[in-house]
Design a protein around this motif. Structure first.
Motif, PDB file in Angstrom:
ATOM      1  N   SER A 155       0.829  -1.202   0.000  1.00 12.38           N
ATOM      2  CA  SER A 155       0.000   0.000   0.000  1.00 12.38           C
ATOM      3  C   SER A 155       0.864   1.253   0.000  1.00 12.38           C
ATOM      4  O   SER A 155       0.558   2.229  -0.676  1.00 12.38           O
ATOM      5  N   GLY A 158       2.286   1.726  -3.324  1.00  9.53           N
ATOM      6  CA  GLY A 158       1.200   2.244  -4.151  1.00  9.53           C
ATOM      7  C   GLY A 158       0.987   3.725  -3.927  1.00  9.53           C
ATOM      8  O   GLY A 158       0.798   4.487  -4.871  1.00  9.53           O
ATOM      9  N   LEU A 159       1.054   4.109  -2.680  1.00 14.91           N
ATOM     10  CA  LEU A 159       0.914   5.529  -2.333  1.00 14.91           C
ATOM     11  C   LEU A 159       1.972   6.360  -3.046  1.00 14.91           C
ATOM     12  O   LEU A 159       1.667   7.390  -3.656  1.00 14.91           O
ATOM     13  N   GLN A 161       3.722   5.599  -5.687  1.00 16.76           N
ATOM     14  CA  GLN A 161       3.461   5.592  -7.129  1.00 16.76           C
ATOM     15  C   GLN A 161       2.404   6.621  -7.507  1.00 16.76           C
ATOM     16  O   GLN A 161       2.548   7.355  -8.473  1.00 16.76           O
ATOM     17  N   TRP A 162       1.357   6.636  -6.728  1.00 16.35           N
ATOM     18  CA  TRP A 162       0.254   7.569  -6.994  1.00 16.35           C
ATOM     19  C   TRP A 162       0.721   9.010  -6.845  1.00 16.35           C
ATOM     20  O   TRP A 162       0.400   9.880  -7.653  1.00 16.35           O
ATOM     21  N   TYR A 178      -4.289  10.206   4.020  1.00 23.75           N
ATOM     22  CA  TYR A 178      -4.903   9.221   3.134  1.00 23.75           C
ATOM     23  C   TYR A 178      -4.481   7.814   3.537  1.00 23.75           C
ATOM     24  O   TYR A 178      -5.286   6.891   3.629  1.00 23.75           O
ATOM     25  N   PHE A 179      -3.173   7.703   3.746  1.00 29.58           N
ATOM     26  CA  PHE A 179      -2.646   6.374   4.041  1.00 29.58           C
ATOM     27  C   PHE A 179      -3.255   5.806   5.308  1.00 29.58           C
ATOM     28  O   PHE A 179      -3.679   4.651   5.352  1.00 29.58           O
ATOM     29  N   ALA A 181      -6.009   6.512   6.585  1.00 33.68           N
ATOM     30  CA  ALA A 181      -7.432   6.232   6.399  1.00 33.68           C
ATOM     31  C   ALA A 181      -7.657   4.847   5.803  1.00 33.68           C
ATOM     32  O   ALA A 181      -8.581   4.137   6.196  1.00 33.68           O
ATOM     33  N   VAL A 182      -6.824   4.459   4.871  1.00 32.22           N
ATOM     34  CA  VAL A 182      -7.035   3.157   4.245  1.00 32.22           C
ATOM     35  C   VAL A 182      -6.365   2.020   5.004  1.00 32.22           C
ATOM     36  O   VAL A 182      -6.711   0.853   4.823  1.00 32.22           O
ATOM     37  N   ILE A 183      -5.413   2.362   5.834  1.00 34.12           N
ATOM     38  CA  ILE A 183      -4.639   1.326   6.482  1.00 34.12           C
ATOM     39  C   ILE A 183      -4.994   1.160   7.962  1.00 34.12           C
ATOM     40  O   ILE A 183      -4.781   0.095   8.551  1.00 34.12           O
ATOM     41  N   PRO A 185      -7.738   0.701   9.588  1.00 38.47           N
ATOM     42  CA  PRO A 185      -8.604  -0.399  10.022  1.00 38.47           C
ATOM     43  C   PRO A 185      -7.850  -1.716  10.156  1.00 38.47           C
ATOM     44  O   PRO A 185      -8.324  -2.635  10.820  1.00 38.47           O
ATOM     45  N   VAL A 186      -6.696  -1.785   9.547  1.00 37.22           N
ATOM     46  CA  VAL A 186      -5.962  -3.039   9.525  1.00 37.22           C
ATOM     47  C   VAL A 186      -5.006  -3.172  10.700  1.00 37.22           C
ATOM     48  O   VAL A 186      -4.805  -4.264  11.216  1.00 37.22           O
TER      49      VAL A 186
END
Lengths: 187, 187
Positions: A155, A158-159, A161-162, A178-179, A181-183, A185-186
């Motif tokens: 991830s 990917g971040l 790269q984006w 952003y990171f 937020a998506v990570i 929960p894990v």
DNA sequence: AATTAAAGAAACAAAATGTTCTTTATAAAA
DNA sequence: TTTTATAAAGAACATTTTGTTTCTTTAATT
């Protein structure tokens, strides 16, 4: 160590770096590197066995620098990232990518960016991801620990790269948001 | 189209595929491909301008196949994955990677796996990720839509890398579970 | 059976590779 | 400073790879 060796090594790294931001790794020849760095053929081969070897050593140089200070090991005195505070850690790494005298962003922007991010991911796997996850793993959902480590590294790659694809039009702080937020929960 | 062309093209693809599972892309020469595929030099260049071109066309072949049937476009009659049911979709893709007559896993396992996953990610970005996300984006957290798309693709690529690294010791179903667990909070 | 198009063989110049040898310059040690 | 040792530069070399060309053979289409 001999100053001459240092200078040569630096010249080669810098020349190689410049080439990498303008053309892809596979299209760069040893001859190009020699010309760009302005060193003799013999000299190049005295320092590096092959182009691949050069690549590896450059990556080591680059990324060990990015992950150095405070981040790696327990040598840190920066309590803000000793435990928790992943946000700070991520921002920190991203700034390191930006900052450098070396040409990291240039290289990452070039056609061989992916290649480098491959190496980068290895460092992430060892140095970043495990520190984001507790020792615990996630939610007790029965997911292999190393899967989660890998997921976080992927991830993050990917971040980056984006980020690059969007021509760095975001601050490290925004990206960290952003990171998380998506990570989050894990972890 | 002429059967001879088909045969040649296939021979080259297959030979190239075999080589790719045993050595890295950059170390494979056109000469190797010619020898392995057992076609004439002239013939190779009649079909492909360069080795890079061959790579691209192989990727197109490979991944368009993986994403074909039902998955792409609205042409599907499989309601199980028309809306929702991402689980089925993921399992489906993973089986496609496994299944094939072609040598996808072999290639992905070889030294140039990363290279291929780069191409793979492009397909994911277009064909998979947007279908996992609603049109909505996530949780209204103010995160750019294309960031999420990219995140999902990166995660999937990471999943495949992990799968391969672990020598395929997980079923597509298990992997789909893992994937949903880390990605569900986002979609 | 005649026509068309692809495959194969051989040879080519140009470029890149990796090595060897000699000469020159520079650093470190006395 | 003088000496010693070692790195860099330069030139030359055999090999390998590349991409093209020319020409012949073989296979498909009509």
């Amino acid at each position: 160590m001999d100053r001459r060796q240092q200078k040569t090594r630096t010249a080669i790294f810098e020349g190689f770096g410049r080439l990498l931001s303008s053309k892809s790794y596979s299209k760069i020849t040893v001859q190009n590197i020699i010309d760009e760095a302005n060193v003799g053929r013999t000299t190049f081969y005295a320092h590096f066995e092959t182009k691949d070897q050069l690549l590896k050593e450059l990556c080591s140089d680059l990324f060990s620098h990015v992950f150095s200070e405070n981040l790696s090991a327990e040598s840190t005195h920066d309590f803000s990232m000793r435990t928790g505070n992943p946000q700070a850690m991520i921002t920190h790494i991203l700034y390191h990518l930006l900052d450098n005298k070396q040409n990291i962003i240039g290289i990452l922007t070039g056609e061989s960016g992916e290649l480098f991010l491959g190496f980068f991911k290895q460092y992430l796997n060892e140095l970043m991801a495990p520190r984001l996850l507790g020792d615990t793993g996630s939610c007790g959902k029965n997911i292999p620990y190393d899967f989660l480590v890998n997921h976080i590294s992927s991830s993050f790659v990917g971040l980056v790269q984006w980020w690059i694809k969007n021509r760095l039009k975001k601050t490290p702080e925004e990206l960290a948001d952003y990171f998380m937020a998506v990570i989050e929960p894990v972890v």
